[in-house]
Write a protein that holds these residues in place. Structure first.
Motif, PDB file in Angstrom:
ATOM      1  N   ARG A  89       0.823  -1.204   0.000  1.00 56.84           N
ATOM      2  CA  ARG A  89       0.000   0.000   0.000  1.00 56.84           C
ATOM      3  C   ARG A  89       0.859   1.256   0.000  1.00 56.84           C
ATOM      4  N   CYS A  91       3.696   1.563  -1.521  1.00 51.31           N
ATOM      5  CA  CYS A  91       4.148   1.763  -2.898  1.00 51.31           C
ATOM      6  C   CYS A  91       3.082   2.510  -3.699  1.00 51.31           C
ATOM      7  N   VAL A  92       1.833   2.086  -3.526  1.00 55.43           N
ATOM      8  CA  VAL A  92       0.732   2.753  -4.223  1.00 55.43           C
ATOM      9  C   VAL A  92       0.613   4.201  -3.751  1.00 55.43           C
ATOM     10  N   ALA A  93       0.718   4.395  -2.421  1.00 57.69           N
ATOM     11  CA  ALA A  93       0.609   5.747  -1.868  1.00 57.69           C
ATOM     12  C   ALA A  93       1.727   6.646  -2.379  1.00 57.69           C
ATOM     13  N   GLY A  95       3.294   6.307  -5.205  1.00 63.39           N
ATOM     14  CA  GLY A  95       2.982   6.593  -6.609  1.00 63.39           C
ATOM     15  C   GLY A  95       1.926   7.676  -6.748  1.00 63.39           C
ATOM     16  N   ILE A  96       0.904   7.610  -5.898  1.00 61.75           N
ATOM     17  CA  ILE A  96      -0.136   8.650  -5.917  1.00 61.75           C
ATOM     18  C   ILE A  96       0.463   9.998  -5.535  1.00 61.75           C
ATOM     19  N   ALA A  97       1.346   9.990  -4.521  1.00 58.82           N
ATOM     20  CA  ALA A  97       1.997  11.232  -4.102  1.00 58.82           C
ATOM     21  C   ALA A  97       2.798  11.832  -5.260  1.00 58.82           C
ATOM     22  N   TRP A  98       3.459  10.965  -6.023  1.00 58.33           N
ATOM     23  CA  TRP A  98       4.234  11.452  -7.166  1.00 58.33           C
ATOM     24  C   TRP A  98       3.318  12.127  -8.187  1.00 58.33           C
ATOM     25  N   LEU A  99       2.163  11.543  -8.442  1.00 61.05           N
ATOM     26  CA  LEU A  99       1.203  12.138  -9.375  1.00 61.05           C
ATOM     27  C   LEU A  99       0.664  13.465  -8.839  1.00 61.05           C
ATOM     28  N   VAL A 100       0.395  13.514  -7.536  1.00 58.14           N
ATOM     29  CA  VAL A 100      -0.094  14.764  -6.929  1.00 58.14           C
ATOM     30  C   VAL A 100       0.959  15.859  -7.058  1.00 58.14           C
TER      31      VAL A 100
END
Length: 210
Positions: A89, A91-93, A95-100
Motif C-alpha cells: 500500500r 508503494c501505491v501511496a 505513486g499517488i503522491a508522485w502524481l499529486v
C-alpha cells in the motif's frame, strides 16, 4: 537563521538542513507510536502547497522548516517499507503522491508561481528523486556506491571552506576542477580520520544492544 542572522557567520551555511533532519528523527518515533504518520504527511504537504502558492513564506515553509518538508522525509520512510516487502500500500501511496506532486507543479506553473524561491528546485527534486530512489534502491550495492556515499557527507561539510579559501570569485571555468578535487580530498581525509572511527563505535554499540 531567518530570525537571528546566523547565516552571516556560520562556518557551514547548509547546516540548517541538519537541524531539519534532527527534528525529524526526534518526531518520527512519536508519529509511529501514535499512528499519525499519514496525517502528518497530509498536513505537511498542505503547508508545502500553501508555501508553493505564496500564501505563506515560500522559502521558509516550502524549503527549510520542518512543517513544510516533513512529508518528504515521510515519503522516504514509505519507500523503505515498500522495498522491505512490507508495504504494498505504501508503494501505491508513494505513486499517488508522485502524481499529486506533478499536479502541483502543473498548477503552480500555470499560474506563474514557479519563480518563487525554491519552487522549481523542490518540485523537480521530488518528481525526479522519488522514482530514482525507488528504482535505484532495488539495485544491489557495489563498492563504488559505498565509497561515494562515504564521501558525500564530507563534501557537504567541507565545500564551503574550500570555496572561501580559494575565493568565491576564483572558482569558475578551469579552476572548478582543482576546487572539486580539493573538496573531495578533504572529504576523504575527514571520512578516514573521523567518520570511520565513529561508525565503528556505532556498530559496536549496536551489536551490544542486539
Amino acid at each position: 537563521f531567518m530570525f537571528n542572522q546566523t547565516d552571516h557567520y556560520t562556518l557551514i551555511p547548509p547546516a540548517w538542513s541538519l537541524g531539519a533532519e534532527m527534528q525529524f528523527y526526534l518526531l518520527m518515533p512519536l508519529l509511529l507510536l501514535l499512528r499519525l504518520r499519514a496525517a502528518a504527511l497530509l498536513g505537511s504537504f498542505a503547508v508545502y502547497a500553501l508555501a508553493a502558492w505564496g500564501t505563506i513564506h515560500t522559502e521558509w515553509f516550502g524549503y527549510r522548516l520542518l512543517p513544510g518538508v516533513l512529508f518528504m522525509f515521510l515519503l522516504g520512510s514509505w519507500l523503505y517499507e515498500c522495498h522491505r516487502a512490507r508495504g504494498a500500500r505504501r508503494c501505491v501511496a508513494a505513486g499517488i503522491a508522485w502524481l499529486v506532486l506533478g499536479g502541483v507543479l502543473s498548477v503552480v506553473g500555470a499560474h506563474g508561481r514557479l519563480n518563487a524561491p525554491y519552487n522549481v528546485e523542490t518540485l523537480a527534486g521530488l518528481l525526479i528523486g522519488l522514482p530514482l530512489l525507488h528504482f535505484l534502491g532495488r539495485m544491489s550495492r557495489r563498492g563504488w556506491d559505498e565509497f561515494l556515499g562515504d564521501l558525500s557527507y564530507g563534501v557537504f561539510l567541507c565545500h564551503f571552506l574550500i570555496l572561501w579559501l580559494a575565493g568565491e570569485a576564483n572558482v569558475h571555468g578551469a579552476r572548478l576542477v582543482p576546487y572539486l578535487l580539493a573538496t573531495l580530498a578533504l572529504s576523504f581525509l575527514s571520512q578516514r580520520l573521523v567518520e570511520r572511527s565513529i561508525l565503528r563505535l556505532r556498530h559496536k554499540l549496536r551489536k551490544k544492544s542486539a
